[in-house]
Design an enzyme around this catalytic site. Sequence first.
Site, PDB file in Angstrom:
ATOM      1  N   ASP A 232       0.818  -1.221   0.000  1.00 50.76           N
ATOM      2  CA  ASP A 232       0.000   0.000   0.000  1.00 50.76           C
ATOM      3  C   ASP A 232       0.849   1.267   0.000  1.00 50.76           C
ATOM      4  O   ASP A 232       0.419   2.298  -0.507  1.00 50.76           O
ATOM      5  CB  ASP A 232      -1.037   0.005   1.133  1.00 50.76           C
ATOM      6  CG  ASP A 232      -0.451  -0.211   2.507  1.00 50.76           C
ATOM      7  OD1 ASP A 232       0.783  -0.328   2.629  1.00 50.76           O
ATOM      8  OD2 ASP A 232      -1.228  -0.269   3.475  1.00 50.76           O
ATOM      9  N   CYS A 233       2.066   1.190   0.527  1.00 56.92           N
ATOM     10  CA  CYS A 233       2.957   2.356   0.434  1.00 56.92           C
ATOM     11  C   CYS A 233       3.323   2.581  -1.031  1.00 56.92           C
ATOM     12  O   CYS A 233       3.388   3.728  -1.500  1.00 56.92           O
ATOM     13  CB  CYS A 233       4.206   2.133   1.276  1.00 56.92           C
ATOM     14  SG  CYS A 233       3.838   1.911   3.024  1.00 56.92           S
TER      15      CYS A 233
END
Length: 645
Positions: free
Chosen positions: A384-385
């Site tokens: 998700d980063c």
Amino acid sequence: MPEPSVHEAIDRALGNLARLQAEDGAWPGDYGGPMFLLPMYLALCHAVGRLPDAARRADMVRYFENVQHEDGSLGLHAEDARGSMFTTALWYVGLRILGQRSDAPRLARMRRWIQENGTPLGAASWGKFTLCLLGLYDWRGIHALPPELWLLPRSAPLHPGRFWCHCRQVYLPMAWLYGQRSAVPPDPLILDLRDELYGGRWATIDWPSQRDTAAANDVYRPPTAALGAANVAVDALGRVTPGALRRRALDEVFEHILYEDRVTGWLDIGPVNKVLNAFVHHFREPGGEYAQRSFAACDAYLWAGHDGTKMQGYNSSQLWDTAFALQAILAAGGGEGRMLERAHGYLRDNQILEDVPEAERHYRHPSRGGWPFSNRQHGWPITDCTAEGLKCALALEGRFEPAIPTGLLRDSVKLILSWQNEDGGWATYERQRGGAWLEALNPSQVFGDIMVDYSYVECTSACVQALVRAQSRFGRDPEVASAIERGVGFLRGKQRAEGGFEGSWGVCFSYGSWFAVTGLRAAGVPGDDPAVARACAFLLERQHADGSWGEHGDSCREHAWIDAPGAAVQTAWSLMSLVRAGHPSAEAQARAARWLAERQDADGSWPREPLVGVFNRTCLINYDNYRHYFPLWALAEWSQRAAVR
Ligand code: LAN
């Protein structure tokens, strides 16, 4: 409320972000919360004989004074009211290492609590483990952690290469330290501590019978029958393991440890393996080059907060914060001066450019094109980063020089695709490599869901959003389209009967629902789709009369919404869910916006509130910057709601 004051709130919040931004474009922030980290570090300091300087020691004690409970105990995290033997025993030791006297009133209270609650014999396993390293618990009193697991064939269902990387990287040095039964030689402080912790009974303790002793508050996941059986087996095998095999296993384990140190510039993936790897180097070659570098790198985890100096849950949350702050600023129209340009610079300078060497050999997934949670040096990319980083990079493409090369943006898309799980969802750092049944062998007692990297609502939503944007940038691609569709299927499947989505890394349903609604809408699911409508109804049922939302951290342990006083960050997530859904609840949304604007401080920030970050169901963690950008983001989107819809 007339809209102008919302606009003023937005301007003030933008000004606040501009003030808080660092030279490198990121927003530094407090990432404390877990209570077991600092005393583990202090145990290391004692082992290597290097204490922090006097000012730092005093500030660590100040932190302790701010988190200690009335009864003397500490919780698993800073705001956990349940006293934990794990953290209370470790902190007692930590304070003595810091030079506090045993007759100081705070320590006396702690000692009383420790005696009354069964002594460290009942500490959760990581507590017992840390005490073993200091000679304050006996290695015979814990279950075997066999390094030989690492010699199993890769295809074996129990091979550690299949574990969640955080679990794998913590049990790696643990296996080495256990295999060597490493412990510092007793010195006068240790001898005193044996007395103080066990009330004078140290010499008479029957260690092997204490392996499963556990204090009530130290057990979130009680041992399963499978874990019991596995422990019996590994304990027995440990007694007959030939020395040569053990040595081979220890060599193998050490190679992976050193590799992790090298590819992360000695930061390591997280605070626990950071400290444990440093212990390994210390015991292997005290004062040697590795021991020194490893110890020095611990500094990156220390943070002097408003409430004292603590050890943080990561070497920072800077990439994550920068990506969100940037999106909030963009939603609010860009802010002043060079704020966006600087943030773009941080993203660019911290994208991961290369795969790690010998990735396969060390169970690493490719990294090129990914983004980490903190910085490039740390270097472990996260799904998700990476997705949030890519969203930002695409949103700012063409605006600032030097640009992020298009090839790296494409690599980022490829990486996201390579991470998708069979179930259509995305996990955190890697694809899920082992069965969920492995959770039955979770030996940590205090944490849930640590054994494998499961698919999460948050990670899936972020990856879906990024892929949607990638398609609008690079054109339709059947592989990307199918990944998005499968991601949507995963999200739909995660909706709970009451309509909400449970989050895993934020508290809790307000967080999960915000991601789910956002992901579904980004993928083109209409606002009146039953899944979206039910999520909105779920949130509206939980809105307070004053317009706010508030959800207690225990929601994550209980898997159910537990209401709490209104909180700005959770109100922002909920308001954004309604706005992004295009939900016709205009009045409820206006009330939420008004509440947020009224709650703002004069300097443009929002006040500190109960912690809203979490990991592994039980441990809350501080995302201090959330209060600076989520309310801003929600107000900005609300004030332009027609455009968002
Ligand atoms: C983190 C920090 C970042 C976080 C997000 C990217 C925000 C999330 O969306 C996915 C999960 C992740 C990567 C995450 C997982 C658990 C971590 C690594 C932490 C909360 C930081 C500290 C925590 C780690 C597990 C602490 C050590 C304890 C163990 C049980 C190993």
